[in-house]
Design an enzyme around this catalytic site. Sequence first.
Site, mmCIF file in Angstrom:
data_model
loop_
_atom_site.group_PDB
_atom_site.id
_atom_site.type_symbol
_atom_site.label_atom_id
_atom_site.label_comp_id
_atom_site.label_asym_id
_atom_site.label_seq_id
_atom_site.Cartn_x
_atom_site.Cartn_y
_atom_site.Cartn_z
ATOM 1 C CG ASP A 154 -0.319 -0.512 2.481
ATOM 2 O OD1 ASP A 154 0.916 -0.567 2.532
ATOM 3 O OD2 ASP A 154 -1.042 -0.839 3.424
ATOM 4 C CG ASP A 167 -9.170 -0.614 11.373
ATOM 5 O OD1 ASP A 167 -8.235 -1.374 11.046
ATOM 6 O OD2 ASP A 167 -9.505 0.377 10.686
ATOM 7 C CG HIS A 203 -6.088 -1.704 8.456
ATOM 8 N ND1 HIS A 203 -6.198 -0.523 9.163
ATOM 9 C CD2 HIS A 203 -4.761 -1.955 8.421
ATOM 10 C CE1 HIS A 203 -4.990 -0.105 9.517
ATOM 11 N NE2 HIS A 203 -4.101 -0.951 9.084
ATOM 12 C CD GLU A 207 -8.819 1.702 7.562
ATOM 13 O OE1 GLU A 207 -8.891 0.703 8.296
ATOM 14 O OE2 GLU A 207 -8.167 2.724 7.877
HETATM 15 C C1 F6R Z 1 1.306 -1.454 6.063
HETATM 16 C C2 F6R Z 1 0.027 -2.125 6.135
HETATM 17 C C3 F6R Z 1 -0.838 -2.030 7.335
HETATM 18 C C4 F6R Z 1 -0.104 -2.363 8.626
HETATM 19 C C5 F6R Z 1 -1.043 -2.218 9.813
HETATM 20 C C6 F6R Z 1 -0.341 -2.541 11.119
HETATM 21 O O1 F6R Z 1 1.898 -1.691 4.786
HETATM 22 O O2 F6R Z 1 -0.326 -2.744 5.203
HETATM 23 O O3 F6R Z 1 -1.917 -2.925 7.183
HETATM 24 O O4 F6R Z 1 0.393 -3.672 8.546
HETATM 25 O O5 F6R Z 1 -1.534 -0.912 9.852
HETATM 26 O O6 F6R Z 1 0.655 -1.598 11.342
HETATM 27 P P1 F6R Z 1 1.753 -1.812 12.458
HETATM 28 O O7 F6R Z 1 2.531 -3.017 12.047
HETATM 29 O O8 F6R Z 1 2.597 -0.576 12.416
HETATM 30 O O9 F6R Z 1 1.031 -2.012 13.734
#
Ligand code: F6R
Length: 260
Positions: A67, A136, A138, A143
């Site tokens: 992403d 959440d 995702h 989302e």
């Molecule tokens: C980032 C991504 C997000 C993160 C998620 C958890 O490329 O795809 O889905 O994996 O927001 O983030 P952290 O690991 O920082 O808790």
Amino acid sequence: MEVVILSGNKAIAALAAGAVEALLRRKPAAVLGLATGSSPLPVYDELALRHERAGLDFSRVAAFTLDEYVGLPHGHPESYREVIKREFTERVNIDPANVHCPDGAAADVPDACRAFEDAMRAAGGVDLQLLGVGTDGHIGFNEPGSSLASRTRIKTLIEQTRRDNARFFGSLSKVPHHVVTQGLGTILAARHVILIATGAQKATAVRDLVEGPLAAICPASVLQLHPHATVLVDEAAASSLRLADYYRHSYENKPSWQEL
Ligand code: F6R
């Protein structure tokens, strides 16, 4: 889905890096799917170490990131293209031309999303996708409410995710509202997915994705449909799992010939 409850980051990194290493030995021109965020950082550290100390070779590897923020200029230090370069790809010998990121700074974002999907298809699809999970539920930036069949496209971040990510930007007002992300359908097409979650703040998301209903309110629950999904968690992230003892028992008694 295999759930492995481990003591912490070190054990998680060793197991996930071991899976990447086994893949690269079997298939030197493998295609990796890379997540940004904090969760995979210990894995990238471990892979960089294995490259440095044991010559783990990434020269024929291609990589696709999950992403990207929309609206950050190319070269912005918090753009995921820069983050993945800094945290991983420039620490190993991946050819930078083989690292593909959704382009959130393109003049035509939908067209850039199509080009990203085409490049992934042309590379033969992702062999191993690393994932984190948002508080959440995702994955990527899909989302709650995301289509379970979605492909790479633009999405709007939920405020909780903007707040979670404000730590990288110094202030909430600097976190973009829009992102481009591989879709849930795109992620499901990877041949193996390894999701990493640590810390008590992930316990609800982990419970919902592993044991909750398959539902768009927890996008990561789509992994229940995946034929080869591995969830690596520490004790805190596992603390709300009803079947934690069963997962521990299964892993302790796993046949020695069976890889992750
Ligand atoms: C980032 C991504 C997000 C993160 C998620 C958890 O490329 O795809 O889905 O994996 O927001 O983030 P952290 O690991 O920082 O808790």
